[in-house]
Scaffold this motif. Sequence first.
Motif, PDB file in Angstrom:
ATOM      1  N   THR A 264      -5.600  -7.474  -5.220  1.00 20.56           N
ATOM      2  CA  THR A 264      -5.761  -8.864  -4.807  1.00 20.56           C
ATOM      3  C   THR A 264      -6.987  -9.487  -5.465  1.00 20.56           C
ATOM      4  O   THR A 264      -6.933 -10.603  -5.986  1.00 20.56           O
ATOM      5  CB  THR A 264      -5.880  -8.954  -3.281  1.00 20.56           C
ATOM      6  OG1 THR A 264      -4.675  -8.468  -2.684  1.00 20.56           O
ATOM      7  CG2 THR A 264      -6.118 -10.388  -2.821  1.00 20.56           C
TER       8      THR A 264
ATOM      9  N   VAL B 247      -1.437  -4.173   3.869  1.00 17.81           N
ATOM     10  CA  VAL B 247      -2.447  -3.138   4.036  1.00 17.81           C
ATOM     11  C   VAL B 247      -2.154  -2.470   5.382  1.00 17.81           C
ATOM     12  O   VAL B 247      -1.775  -3.136   6.338  1.00 17.81           O
ATOM     13  CB  VAL B 247      -3.860  -3.734   3.975  1.00 17.81           C
ATOM     14  CG1 VAL B 247      -4.169  -4.598   5.173  1.00 17.81           C
ATOM     15  CG2 VAL B 247      -4.907  -2.669   3.800  1.00 17.81           C
TER      16      VAL B 247
ATOM     17  N   HIS C  87      -7.249   2.334   7.851  1.00 20.58           N
ATOM     18  CA  HIS C  87      -8.473   1.584   7.597  1.00 20.58           C
ATOM     19  C   HIS C  87      -9.171   1.205   8.899  1.00 20.58           C
ATOM     20  O   HIS C  87      -8.511   0.868   9.891  1.00 20.58           O
ATOM     21  CB  HIS C  87      -8.169   0.296   6.815  1.00 20.58           C
ATOM     22  CG  HIS C  87      -7.357   0.521   5.578  1.00 20.58           C
ATOM     23  ND1 HIS C  87      -7.915   0.898   4.382  1.00 20.58           N
ATOM     24  CD2 HIS C  87      -6.024   0.430   5.356  1.00 20.58           C
ATOM     25  CE1 HIS C  87      -6.960   1.017   3.460  1.00 20.58           C
ATOM     26  NE2 HIS C  87      -5.802   0.748   4.037  1.00 20.58           N
TER      27      HIS C  87
ATOM     28  N   GLN D 159     -13.529  -6.957   3.986  1.00 20.32           N
ATOM     29  CA  GLN D 159     -12.976  -7.002   2.636  1.00 20.32           C
ATOM     30  C   GLN D 159     -12.201  -8.289   2.385  1.00 20.32           C
ATOM     31  O   GLN D 159     -12.437  -8.999   1.391  1.00 20.32           O
ATOM     32  CB  GLN D 159     -12.068  -5.789   2.415  1.00 20.32           C
ATOM     33  CG  GLN D 159     -12.807  -4.474   2.313  1.00 20.32           C
ATOM     34  CD  GLN D 159     -11.873  -3.285   2.348  1.00 20.32           C
ATOM     35  OE1 GLN D 159     -10.687  -3.400   2.644  1.00 20.32           O
ATOM     36  NE2 GLN D 159     -12.407  -2.104   2.057  1.00 20.32           N
ATOM     37  N   PHE D 160     -11.267  -8.607   3.289  1.00 18.99           N
ATOM     38  CA  PHE D 160     -10.438  -9.786   3.062  1.00 18.99           C
ATOM     39  C   PHE D 160     -11.195 -11.071   3.398  1.00 18.99           C
ATOM     40  O   PHE D 160     -10.910 -12.125   2.823  1.00 18.99           O
ATOM     41  CB  PHE D 160      -9.125  -9.658   3.826  1.00 18.99           C
ATOM     42  CG  PHE D 160      -8.159  -8.727   3.157  1.00 18.99           C
ATOM     43  CD1 PHE D 160      -7.217  -9.210   2.266  1.00 18.99           C
ATOM     44  CD2 PHE D 160      -8.212  -7.358   3.379  1.00 18.99           C
ATOM     45  CE1 PHE D 160      -6.342  -8.355   1.617  1.00 18.99           C
ATOM     46  CE2 PHE D 160      -7.343  -6.484   2.734  1.00 18.99           C
ATOM     47  CZ  PHE D 160      -6.410  -6.985   1.844  1.00 18.99           C
TER      48      PHE D 160
ATOM     49  N   LEU E  67      -3.911 -11.805   4.536  1.00 14.32           N
ATOM     50  CA  LEU E  67      -4.102 -10.442   5.040  1.00 14.32           C
ATOM     51  C   LEU E  67      -2.853 -10.041   5.809  1.00 14.32           C
ATOM     52  O   LEU E  67      -2.715 -10.338   6.999  1.00 14.32           O
ATOM     53  CB  LEU E  67      -5.344 -10.363   5.930  1.00 14.32           C
ATOM     54  CG  LEU E  67      -5.567  -9.049   6.694  1.00 14.32           C
ATOM     55  CD1 LEU E  67      -5.556  -7.850   5.758  1.00 14.32           C
ATOM     56  CD2 LEU E  67      -6.866  -9.109   7.492  1.00 14.32           C
TER      57      LEU E  67
ATOM     58  N   LEU F  42     -12.988 -11.779   0.168  1.00  8.35           N
ATOM     59  CA  LEU F  42     -12.062 -12.332  -0.814  1.00  8.35           C
ATOM     60  C   LEU F  42     -11.750 -13.795  -0.526  1.00  8.35           C
ATOM     61  O   LEU F  42     -11.681 -14.624  -1.435  1.00  8.35           O
ATOM     62  CB  LEU F  42     -10.763 -11.519  -0.826  1.00  8.35           C
ATOM     63  CG  LEU F  42     -10.798 -10.182  -1.543  1.00  8.35           C
ATOM     64  CD1 LEU F  42      -9.480  -9.447  -1.340  1.00  8.35           C
ATOM     65  CD2 LEU F  42     -11.064 -10.385  -3.031  1.00  8.35           C
TER      66      LEU F  42
ATOM     67  N   GLU G  71       0.837  -1.206   0.000  1.00 10.88           N
ATOM     68  CA  GLU G  71       0.000   0.000   0.000  1.00 10.88           C
ATOM     69  C   GLU G  71       0.870   1.254   0.000  1.00 10.88           C
ATOM     70  O   GLU G  71       1.697   1.441   0.894  1.00 10.88           O
ATOM     71  CB  GLU G  71      -0.926   0.008   1.230  1.00 10.88           C
ATOM     72  CG  GLU G  71      -1.806   1.242   1.308  1.00 10.88           C
ATOM     73  CD  GLU G  71      -2.736   1.248   2.510  1.00 10.88           C
ATOM     74  OE1 GLU G  71      -3.296   2.318   2.812  1.00 10.88           O
ATOM     75  OE2 GLU G  71      -2.911   0.184   3.155  1.00 10.88           O
TER      76      GLU G  71
ATOM     77  N   LEU H  98     -11.399  -3.941   7.044  1.00 15.30           N
ATOM     78  CA  LEU H  98     -10.365  -4.876   6.620  1.00 15.30           C
ATOM     79  C   LEU H  98     -10.853  -6.315   6.744  1.00 15.30           C
ATOM     80  O   LEU H  98     -10.643  -7.141   5.846  1.00 15.30           O
ATOM     81  CB  LEU H  98      -9.103  -4.690   7.467  1.00 15.30           C
ATOM     82  CG  LEU H  98      -8.276  -3.432   7.210  1.00 15.30           C
ATOM     83  CD1 LEU H  98      -7.045  -3.438   8.097  1.00 15.30           C
ATOM     84  CD2 LEU H  98      -7.884  -3.342   5.744  1.00 15.30           C
TER      85      LEU H  98
ATOM     86  N   VAL I 277      -6.338  -4.387  -1.673  1.00 13.66           N
ATOM     87  CA  VAL I 277      -7.537  -5.236  -1.729  1.00 13.66           C
ATOM     88  C   VAL I 277      -8.079  -5.321  -3.157  1.00 13.66           C
ATOM     89  O   VAL I 277      -8.565  -6.367  -3.588  1.00 13.66           O
ATOM     90  CB  VAL I 277      -8.615  -4.731  -0.747  1.00 13.66           C
ATOM     91  CG1 VAL I 277      -9.171  -3.375  -1.163  1.00 13.66           C
ATOM     92  CG2 VAL I 277      -9.731  -5.754  -0.609  1.00 13.66           C
TER      93      VAL I 277
ATOM     94  N   GLY J 291      -2.536 -11.408  -1.682  1.00 14.13           N
ATOM     95  CA  GLY J 291      -2.955 -10.617  -0.531  1.00 14.13           C
ATOM     96  C   GLY J 291      -2.178  -9.343  -0.381  1.00 14.13           C
ATOM     97  O   GLY J 291      -1.532  -8.862  -1.311  1.00 14.13           O
ATOM     98  N   SER J 292      -2.215  -8.801   0.809  1.00 17.16           N
ATOM     99  CA  SER J 292      -1.609  -7.505   1.104  1.00 17.16           C
ATOM    100  C   SER J 292      -0.273  -7.690   1.797  1.00 17.16           C
ATOM    101  O   SER J 292      -0.119  -8.525   2.673  1.00 17.16           O
ATOM    102  CB  SER J 292      -2.541  -6.680   1.993  1.00 17.16           C
ATOM    103  OG  SER J 292      -2.876  -7.394   3.168  1.00 17.16           O
TER     104      SER J 292
END
Length: 325
Positions: free
Chosen positions: A62, A79, A84, A92-93, A106, A96, A46, A89, A59, A75-76
Amino acid sequence: MIDVPLSALEVAMVQAGTRAVDTLRDTTAFAQRLDALGYRRLWYAEHHHSPAIGAFPPVVLTAHAAASTSAIRLGSGGVLAPNHAPIMLAEQFGTLAALHPDRIDLGIGRGPGTFDEATARALRRGAGATTDDEYRDDVAATLRFLVEEVALGTLPEPWLLASSEAGAALAARLGLPMAFAHHIRPDNTLAALDHYRAHFSPSPWCESPRVLVCVETVCAETEDEARWFAGPMNVVKAGLLKGHSETPFPSPEEASAHPFTAEERAGVAAFGAHQAYGTPETVLRRLAEVAKATGAEELMLVTPVYSLAARLRSYELVKQHAATP
């Protein structure tokens, strides 16, 4: 020989003379090629308001990459928790992971993702820098909200990103696998890993210490080519040594003409001594040394070079010459 899995970090450098949209389009081809090569995971970093790095939310990348690949974990990396709400978070993840079971990570980090104070405050809706206590609370809250998303099915695998002993201490306390930014703070690596392993508390997320180490890696057919491709990032590093946060990502030709001072050359060389640049033989030897010194269960390679073709070739050469699980 490398006897640990290899993964990749995508920082999406915006090349001089190109647009961010060009970099964004390259990320699809990059993810698909790494998937085909058999890399274990691909993470997205990020960043915000940088002339050298695209501001592409992890996100979103991904989700896009997961829809266009079949096996690689995504993934991140990471992040950034201060930017956030923890519940967002987790949602969102968690979503996914439900859409792409057993393929989503994550990775959570602390930094603001920008050197610009105004941008950092805008990301936090006017709030100041996060405190240690606020960061710990945000990470813990994200984990709690993840558990509440269990109705979605398979959860993402949480990781804590660290570049210092303080980050390692939090990963140990929460019982999370840790990804260490050796490519950013190599001088901190060994002490942080020692602390993490010595103080690790098992958790439902991770039963025993688990370490991934990220290494800046530039691999080419010859040593001269590797130095050529590493040149643009060296210019960026020289700018950081001067406190310049707005250094664009130059072409190799522009980098070759950059007037480095003696101090900059020494700083860049000292950093590079901890990373992996050169021919496949040189790079594999260096990566093996890092893996042995750190006891890492996995290495993540970050390759900030100018062209997509050169970047992919670096990953291809490493994978072709490595005997990895």
